[in-house]
Design a protein around this motif. Structure first.
Motif, short mmCIF file in Angstrom:
data_model
loop_
_atom_site.label_atom_id
_atom_site.label_comp_id
_atom_site.label_asym_id
_atom_site.label_seq_id
_atom_site.Cartn_x
_atom_site.Cartn_y
_atom_site.Cartn_z
N PRO A 65 -24.70 75.53 -22.20
CA PRO A 65 -24.57 77.30 -22.96
C PRO A 65 -23.34 78.08 -21.94
CG PRO A 65 -26.68 76.91 -20.40
CD PRO A 65 -25.75 75.79 -21.41
N LEU A 66 -23.26 78.81 -22.49
CA LEU A 66 -21.62 79.73 -22.36
C LEU A 66 -21.60 80.69 -22.63
CD1 LEU A 66 -18.61 79.63 -21.75
CD2 LEU A 66 -17.83 78.91 -24.24
N HIS A 67 -21.61 81.60 -21.96
CA HIS A 67 -21.44 83.16 -22.03
C HIS A 67 -19.84 83.28 -21.50
CE1 HIS A 67 -22.66 87.10 -22.21
NE2 HIS A 67 -21.34 87.39 -21.16
N LEU A 68 -19.29 84.07 -22.56
CA LEU A 68 -18.26 84.63 -22.29
C LEU A 68 -18.06 85.72 -22.42
CD1 LEU A 68 -15.37 82.51 -24.50
CD2 LEU A 68 -15.60 82.56 -21.91
N ALA B 203 -18.11 73.87 -29.76
CA ALA B 203 -19.17 75.20 -30.34
C ALA B 203 -19.93 74.89 -31.28
CB ALA B 203 -18.01 76.00 -30.12
N GLU B 204 -21.66 74.79 -30.82
CA GLU B 204 -21.98 75.19 -32.05
C GLU B 204 -23.08 77.46 -31.87
OE1 GLU B 204 -25.28 72.49 -31.45
OE2 GLU B 204 -23.78 70.54 -32.76
N ASP B 205 -23.94 77.22 -32.74
CA ASP B 205 -24.95 78.55 -32.32
C ASP B 205 -23.84 79.72 -31.91
OD1 ASP B 205 -26.77 77.31 -33.51
OD2 ASP B 205 -27.15 76.62 -31.16
N VAL B 206 -22.19 80.08 -32.44
CA VAL B 206 -21.86 81.22 -31.55
C VAL B 206 -22.47 82.86 -32.01
CG1 VAL B 206 -19.63 82.38 -31.59
CG2 VAL B 206 -19.81 79.74 -31.40
N GLU B 207 -22.65 83.30 -31.21
CA GLU B 207 -22.91 84.80 -31.20
C GLU B 207 -22.22 85.53 -30.62
OE1 GLU B 207 -26.96 85.48 -30.32
OE2 GLU B 207 -27.97 83.26 -31.53
N VAL B 208 -21.97 86.53 -31.08
CA VAL B 208 -21.21 88.24 -30.88
C VAL B 208 -21.97 88.75 -30.56
CG1 VAL B 208 -19.17 88.97 -31.08
CG2 VAL B 208 -19.06 86.91 -32.31
N SER B 209 -21.46 89.16 -29.46
CA SER B 209 -21.79 91.43 -28.89
C SER B 209 -21.30 92.12 -28.01
CB SER B 209 -23.18 90.83 -28.15
OG SER B 209 -23.27 90.69 -26.90
N ALA B 210 -21.53 93.09 -28.11
CA ALA B 210 -20.70 93.75 -27.26
C ALA B 210 -20.49 93.71 -25.54
CB ALA B 210 -21.43 95.44 -27.57
N ALA B 211 -21.66 92.44 -25.29
CA ALA B 211 -21.75 92.20 -24.07
C ALA B 211 -20.57 90.77 -24.06
CB ALA B 211 -23.43 92.02 -23.04
N GLY B 212 -20.37 90.15 -24.90
CA GLY B 212 -19.72 89.45 -25.04
C GLY B 212 -20.24 88.15 -26.05
N THR B 213 -19.70 86.89 -25.58
CA THR B 213 -19.69 86.13 -26.49
C THR B 213 -20.65 84.44 -25.92
OG1 THR B 213 -18.09 86.61 -28.07
CG2 THR B 213 -18.88 84.01 -27.96
N THR B 214 -21.61 84.60 -26.84
CA THR B 214 -22.28 83.27 -25.81
C THR B 214 -22.86 81.65 -26.94
OG1 THR B 214 -24.29 84.19 -27.12
CG2 THR B 214 -23.96 84.59 -24.86
N SER B 215 -22.15 80.93 -26.91
CA SER B 215 -22.49 79.30 -28.24
C SER B 215 -22.90 78.55 -26.91
CB SER B 215 -21.15 79.02 -28.30
OG SER B 215 -19.90 79.03 -27.02
N THR B 216 -22.96 77.20 -27.51
CA THR B 216 -23.46 76.29 -27.10
C THR B 216 -22.41 75.24 -27.23
OG1 THR B 216 -26.32 76.43 -27.35
CG2 THR B 216 -25.71 73.85 -27.10
#
Length: 474
Positions: free
Chosen positions: A287-290, A261-274
């Motif tokens: 792209p992954l959105h959890l 995983a690269e470019d991991v970002e966390v917010s109240a809406a979930g977690t995104t990464s490549t």
């Protein structure tokens, strides 16, 4: 369970068959197997397990009333049902599970996945199940069925049409994973991490590492070990895999991982990464959105993608399915309450690693103008490390600028003292003996915009406090 005659079941468990009047040795059983008479239905098998509080033999009549076809018992019970008498029903469960899985392999194309690790087992199991269920019939544990009773009960849900069995292996002593994984000899074994969870029972982190290595040792020759490249203790298990003729596949954040995983970002809406998947033809970037909260769940997703890739699932399909998962499991980073006051109930398990990850997530999802509130209880089974690790959590909570640190329970008091010592005074850190006291305080203290983490080990019971707060602010 696959179809078996009563005689076959008796042979599998090494027991004495005591037939009811209407049955013969060739009578077929194929229902579910359970130790809870309340879950028994027509045609099922009831296992009369003695317990610390009560004895399953007392509930054989209730199982008969529910329609059970067979009872596994340690002594004859006066009830109109065929019974197989064994010296130890827990051992009989294991023996029957071994036979059922072996027969299912012979009948069809059953593939077996085993998952272990100090943290993340249940979440990863759920993610793997979500991916595989679109490929064919998949059996996976309910909740955290990963011990001497729960793991065999899951295995016994395998039927003639099952394509995938996903087993979660927990342990509180050495040898337990070897015993449970040895029942099914997994085609794929995944080790997520080695941490301090249950370290008190094992006798230290080195013993924990040896225990988790037991899964790699149980993989059938020619199978696959999916290992966390970021954890040196897990990465060292590659040597064991090589000795057994087991292929290693790597997942993680670091270079060398075949699923990373690269470019991991966390917010109240979930977690995104490549997600970057490497194979012989090069790299694929997707792209992954959890929806599941928490940066640490990206590692669980990577493991799930790596596991299912070895079972023929295209990573792009796996990622699309993961995007539909809303929560990891009840009481695991479970969002409750409302946008006004958001409660994150993560109080089913706690270790130093998972506590740290949950606190970081709280900091990441709280926006300017909102308050971070951490309701923290004890971490259990840490042995001699308990004091130091509770100190560490208290220090981290202060350094993450958690505005309110609410510590609950006498076993967690050292966490509170550490927070006070680090400078969290003047009401920023408070301590309560009971959940009821903490609830009363929080109902007067919480305000619009607060983001509240509730985190502890299961034994501390704060999951119920989290539910209560969630309902109050829904």
């Amino acid at each position: 369970m696959i179809r078996m005659t009563l005689a076959d079941v008796a042979d599998a468990v090494g027991g004495v068959l005591d037939l009811a009047r209407s049955d013969t040795r060739d009578t077929i059983v194929s229902g579910m197997v359970d130790t809870d008479s309340r879950l028994i239905g027509p045609g099922d098998v009831f296992v009369a397990k003695p317990g610390d509080v009560t004895d399953g033999h007392l509930f054989v009549p209730a199982a008969v009333e529910a329609g059970a076809a067979l009872a596994l018992v340690e002594h004859h019970v006066d009830a109109e049902i065929s019974q197989i008498v064994v010296p130890d029903v827990v051992q009989a469960l294991a023996d029957l599970a071994r036979t059922v899985v072996a027969r299912a392999r012979e009948i069809g194309d059953l593939r077996v996945v085993g998952i272990t690790g100090s943290n993340g087992k249940t979440t990863t199991k759920n993610l793997v199940q979500r991916i595989l269920q679109d490929e064919g019939e998949t059996v996976a544990p309910r909740n955290s069925f990963n011990n001497d009773v729960g793991a065999p009960l899951t295995m016994l849900r395998v039927g003639e049409g099952t394509r995938f069995l996903v087993s979660e292996f927990g342990a509180d002593t050495g040898g337990m994973i070897a015993r449970l994984a040895g029942l099914v000899t997994p085609d794929i074994g995944a080790v997520l991490m080695v941490g301090l969870a249950h370290a008190g029972g094992f006798g230290g982190i080195e013993a924990t590492q040896r225990a988790k290595t037991e899964l790699v040792q149980a993989i059938r020759p020619g199978g696959i070990a999916v290992l966390n490249i970021d954890d040196p203790r897990v990465a060292a298990m590659a040597e064991v895999a090589a000795e057994r003729g087991v292929t290693v596949r790597w997942f993680g954040r670091g270079p060398g991982a075949e699923v990373r995983a690269e470019d991991v970002e966390v917010s109240a809406a979930g977690t995104t990464s490549t997600i970057v998947v490497t194979d012989g033809s090069g790299e694929r970037r997707m792209p992954l959105h959890l929806q599941v909260l928490g940066e640490h769940h990206v590692m669980n997703a990577l493991a799930a993608i790596a596991i299912t890739r070895e079972l023929g699932v295209d990573p792009e399909d796996a990622i699309a399915r993961l995007a539909t998962v809303q929560i990891a499991e009840r009481w695991r980073m479970q969002p409750l309450g409302s946008e006004r006051v958001r409660i994150i109930n993560d109080a089913y398990n706690a270790s130093p690693d998972s506590m740290s990850a949950a606190l970081r997530t709280l900091a990441q999802i709280t926006e300017p103008g909102q308050r971070k509130v951490a309701v923290l209880g004890a971490m259990s089974e840490l042995g001699e490390a308990a004091g130091e690790e509770h100190d560490r959590v208290g220090l981290q909570a202060v350094r993450l600028r958690i505005e309110r640190i609410v510590v609950v329970g006498r076993d967690a008091r050292r966490l509170f003292l550490a927070a006070i010592g680090e400078g969290s005074w003047d009401g920023e850190a408070v301590f309560f003996e009971t959940s009821d006291e903490a609830y009363d305080y929080l109902m007067t203290e919480l305000r619009d915009g607060d983001r509240v983490l509730v985190k502890s080990s299961n034994s501390a019971g704060l999951r119920h406090l989290g539910d209560r707060l969630g309902e109050s602010f829904s």
